[in-house]
Design an enzyme around this catalytic site. Structure first.
Site, PDB file in Angstrom:
ATOM      1  N   CYS A  49       3.835  -5.403  10.239  1.00  0.00           N
ATOM      2  CA  CYS A  49       2.869  -4.667  11.324  1.00  0.00           C
ATOM      3  C   CYS A  49       1.819  -5.762  11.627  1.00  0.00           C
ATOM      4  O   CYS A  49       1.192  -5.845  12.578  1.00  0.00           O
ATOM      5  CB  CYS A  49       2.392  -3.600  10.280  1.00  0.00           C
ATOM      6  SG  CYS A  49       3.555  -2.436   9.942  1.00  0.00           S
ATOM      7  N   ASP A  90       2.941   0.659   4.487  1.00  0.00           N
ATOM      8  CA  ASP A  90       3.445   1.844   4.091  1.00  0.00           C
ATOM      9  C   ASP A  90       4.853   1.708   4.003  1.00  0.00           C
ATOM     10  O   ASP A  90       5.650   2.457   3.241  1.00  0.00           O
ATOM     11  CB  ASP A  90       3.101   2.869   5.136  1.00  0.00           C
ATOM     12  CG  ASP A  90       1.746   3.349   5.473  1.00  0.00           C
ATOM     13  OD1 ASP A  90       0.926   2.748   4.455  1.00  0.00           O
ATOM     14  OD2 ASP A  90       1.092   3.997   6.135  1.00  0.00           O
ATOM     15  N   LYS A 133      -3.360   3.112   9.246  1.00  0.00           N
ATOM     16  CA  LYS A 133      -4.632   3.640   8.462  1.00  0.00           C
ATOM     17  C   LYS A 133      -5.727   2.667   8.814  1.00  0.00           C
ATOM     18  O   LYS A 133      -7.002   3.101   9.013  1.00  0.00           O
ATOM     19  CB  LYS A 133      -4.402   3.801   6.925  1.00  0.00           C
ATOM     20  CG  LYS A 133      -4.181   5.203   6.459  1.00  0.00           C
ATOM     21  CD  LYS A 133      -2.941   5.661   7.014  1.00  0.00           C
ATOM     22  CE  LYS A 133      -1.936   4.983   6.363  1.00  0.00           C
ATOM     23  NZ  LYS A 133      -0.472   5.624   6.621  1.00  0.00           N
ATOM     24  N   SER A 494       4.835  10.638   6.713  1.00  0.00           N
ATOM     25  CA  SER A 494       4.939   9.599   7.837  1.00  0.00           C
ATOM     26  C   SER A 494       5.205  10.228   8.933  1.00  0.00           C
ATOM     27  O   SER A 494       6.025  11.342   9.183  1.00  0.00           O
ATOM     28  CB  SER A 494       6.183   8.660   7.346  1.00  0.00           C
ATOM     29  OG  SER A 494       6.623   7.664   8.289  1.00  0.00           O
TER      30      SER A 494
END
Length: 622
Positions: A49, A90, A133, A494
């Site tokens: 990410c 995550d 987040k 999620s």
């Protein structure tokens, strides 16, 4: 805070020494160290990410450095070096104890940027954000600092592709095969699910929140959807961002001028229309708090209005993963997020008069971008939507007296007969026990079971982890056997979770909420006509009293913490255990569980009421 003044470097020789040295090292004029400071920040973590973030930060920083100087046409500003925050992944940590740190990462990002923005005294900030987040923590910090600032998404990853079948894959595909008995097949999918770099590409939490940030006005709309490796992110967008920031600084346009009641409502309506992640109802209160509104569900939108809009007014327009077919790069290919916003504006669902970071109103930005009409395949029109009702629904009832329980209706694949589900409770004291049961004896789960996972909330886990691993396995189990298994938890999901899953049930079990009193075999009813989540056994006051007394004795015997709560074995987890506020208030960490707001303000009403011109009978003012 409109006229608040950022910190300026004075002429004290000690305080000037390093700023002069830094200016020389960065290649800027030391004479500018007494001017307002500007800089770039980025979010980093331990997954794909974040791999594209630094290149964008470096490109913006280099372009900013070239624009700074004392010559005519230059920006007379002090440049500071880029700074980065940290976060856990995550995708890597779902289903493990480390997932407790995920939501807490939002708070850590806020704290880290608070220190940087306030202590450095940034008068202008450009932020590059990735994952889900950290962008919320970044926006919260920018709103609290309230100096001109603008955000750019790092961008989504491209879908993977199974070389044998040609099927499009993503990280959810890999989680959904976790229960497959063939280890070679499991490895095959994991090898092809996430090629390249960028944040999760479906309409999971990352893209839900990036769309939210764009619509709320803090990111240019056309910068939301392009992939992380799209050359525009390095070649075109940096100069545009600097132009916008410069205009914001000149006109004194600040984040709290942009993030107001109606822009927050716009962003939530778009989140419904894209079938977005349930996490949006956790993050929106935190964004609103940072913008000066203490209680999102009272000051900005009530749960009753939210449900009315989702049930009767706002349809789902996108055929997007995880409930549909396409990814964010496909949305970009047909015109981007601005196409969705245009469609909703024209339908009467959004207030187009709110300001954005470009200095334009939302409507003017959409018009300038020459936003296309919907294509009808990836993005549907309001009058002929992909799904007739919005993607999210909040539930009250005797299991959710906080009115905090959230159901992602767009992801439900079955089990709602006449908008009602009746199931039998199967209780698990934490996620690990459920995963073990799914691994070792999946055949034990039966049609119309409702799995209860508790002591996994903000305080109980602590940290309120996601449940992507068990929900993905349950989804696969249901598809293979043609059955329905629901899941209910005081934790969260999620954005990639699908199925009949209900999260954020509050008060949480660790604080003695009704979810702690459920026993195996209890009848659980989720009714979407009344928007209630009830346990039939708890309708009897004597039963409630007996079970509550037993629970309180267990807690007292264990020193005030229920033994089924997770271990708070680090200072950060200990902080969460004792300071986390309920999900309905954002799940953040606040002293004494009292939500803190910097310079509270009133949520002024504009008089705009969302309407769907295709459904004139659904109008209702709240």
């Amino acid at each position: 805070m409109k006229n608040s003044r950022p910190l300026l470097i004075d002429r004290h020789p000690g305080r000037s020494a390093q700023t002069i040295g830094l200016a020389r090292e960065l290649g800027t004029d030391p004479e500018l160290i007494h001017e307002p400071s500007v800089g770039v920040v980025g979010t980093k973590g331990d997954s794909q990410c974040y791999l594209g973030v630094q290149a964008k930060v470096d490109a913006i920083h280099a372009r900013l450095r070239d624009r700074i100087g004392q010559e005519d046409g230059k920006l007379k500003l002090r440049l500071v070096q880029p700074e980065f925050t940290i976060a856990t992944s995550d995708g890597v940590r779902n289903g493990t104890p480390e997932m407790r740190y995920s939501l807490i990462g939002r708070e850590v990002t806020n704290d880290a940027l608070c220190e940087h923005l306030e202590a450095t005294g940034l008068a202008g900030t450009i932020a590059v954000v990735a994952c889900d987040k950290p962008p919320v923590g970044t926006l919260a910090a920018l709103l609290e600092h309230n100096q001109p600032a603008i955000i750019m998404s790092d961008g989504p990853i491209h879908p993977g592709k199974d070389p044998e079948t040609g099927e499009a894959l993503d990280i959810v595909s890999a989680y959904q095969v976790a229960g497959n008995p063939d280890p070679e097949f499991r490895h095959h999918i994991s090898c092809h699910a996430c090629p390249g770099f960028g944040s999760c590409g479906g309409m999971f939490t990352y893209n839900t929140m990036q769309t939210f940030i764009g619509v709320v006005g803090m990111q240019p709309l056309h910068m939301v959807a392009p992939a992380s490796d799209d050359p525009r992110r390095l070649n075109e967008f940096p100069s545009e961002l600097i132009d916008h920031l410069s205009h914001m600084m000149e006109s004194d346009l600040k984040p709290r001028d942009i993030v107001v009641r109606d822009s927050l409502r716009n962003a939530m309506i778009v989140s419904m229309a894209i079938g977005g992640s349930t996490n949006v109802v956790l993050h929106a209160p935190e964004i609103a708090r940072a913008a000066g509104f203490a209680d999102f569900w009272k000051e900005v939108i009530t749960p009753e209005e939210f449900n009315h809009l989702s049930q009767h007014v706002v349809p789902v327009l996108t055929d997007a993963r995880p409930y549909g077919k396409y990814s964010m790069v496909d949305i970009d290919a047909v015109g981007g997020v601005q196409v969705i916003v245009r469609e909703l504006l024209e339908a009467g669902l959004l207030n187009g008069d709110v300001l954005t970071c470009t200095g334009e109103t939302l409507s003017a930005q959409v018009e300038r971008l020459q936003s296309k009409k919907v294509d009808g395949t990836v993005i549907y029109p309001v009058d002929k939507p992909y799904k007739p009702t919005g993607g999210l629904r909040m539930l009250g009832g005797n299991l959710s007296p906080d009115f905090s329980a959230i159901l992602k209706l767009a992801g439900v694949e079955g089990g709602l007969e006449n908008n009602r589900f009746v199931g039998k409770a199967r209780v698990f004291e934490g996620e690990a026990g459920l995963l073990a049961a799914l691994d070792e004896a999946p055949e034990q789960f039966e049609n119309n079971d409702i799995v209860i996972v508790r002591y996994a909330g903000p305080s109980g886990a602590p940290g309120m982890p996601e449940m992507l691993d068990p929900t993905s396995r349950i989804t696969t189990l249901c598809r293979e056997r043609g059955i329905v298994i629901a899941l209910m938890t005081d934790a969260r999901f999620s954005g990639g979770s699908v199925g009949l899953v209900i999260g954020h049930v509050g008060p949480e079990a660790a604080l003695g909420g009704p979810i702690a009193l459920i026993e195996n075999g209890d009848e659980i009813v989720a009714d979407l006509e009344t928007n209630e989540l009830n346990c039939t056994a708890l309708q009897d006051s004597a039963t409630v009293a007996a079970r509550k007394a037993a629970w309180e004795k267990t807690v007292a015997d264990n020193g005030g913490i229920h033994p089924n709560c997770g271990a708070a074995d680090t200072r950060l987890l200990h902080r969460a255990r004792h300071t986390a506020v309920p999900a309905i208030r954002g799940g953040g960490l606040h002293p004494n569980r009292e939500v803190w707001v910097r310079e509270p303000r009133n949520a002024e009403r504009s008089g705009f009421v969302p309407k769907n011109r295709s459904r004139p009978g659904a109008d209702k003012a709240f």
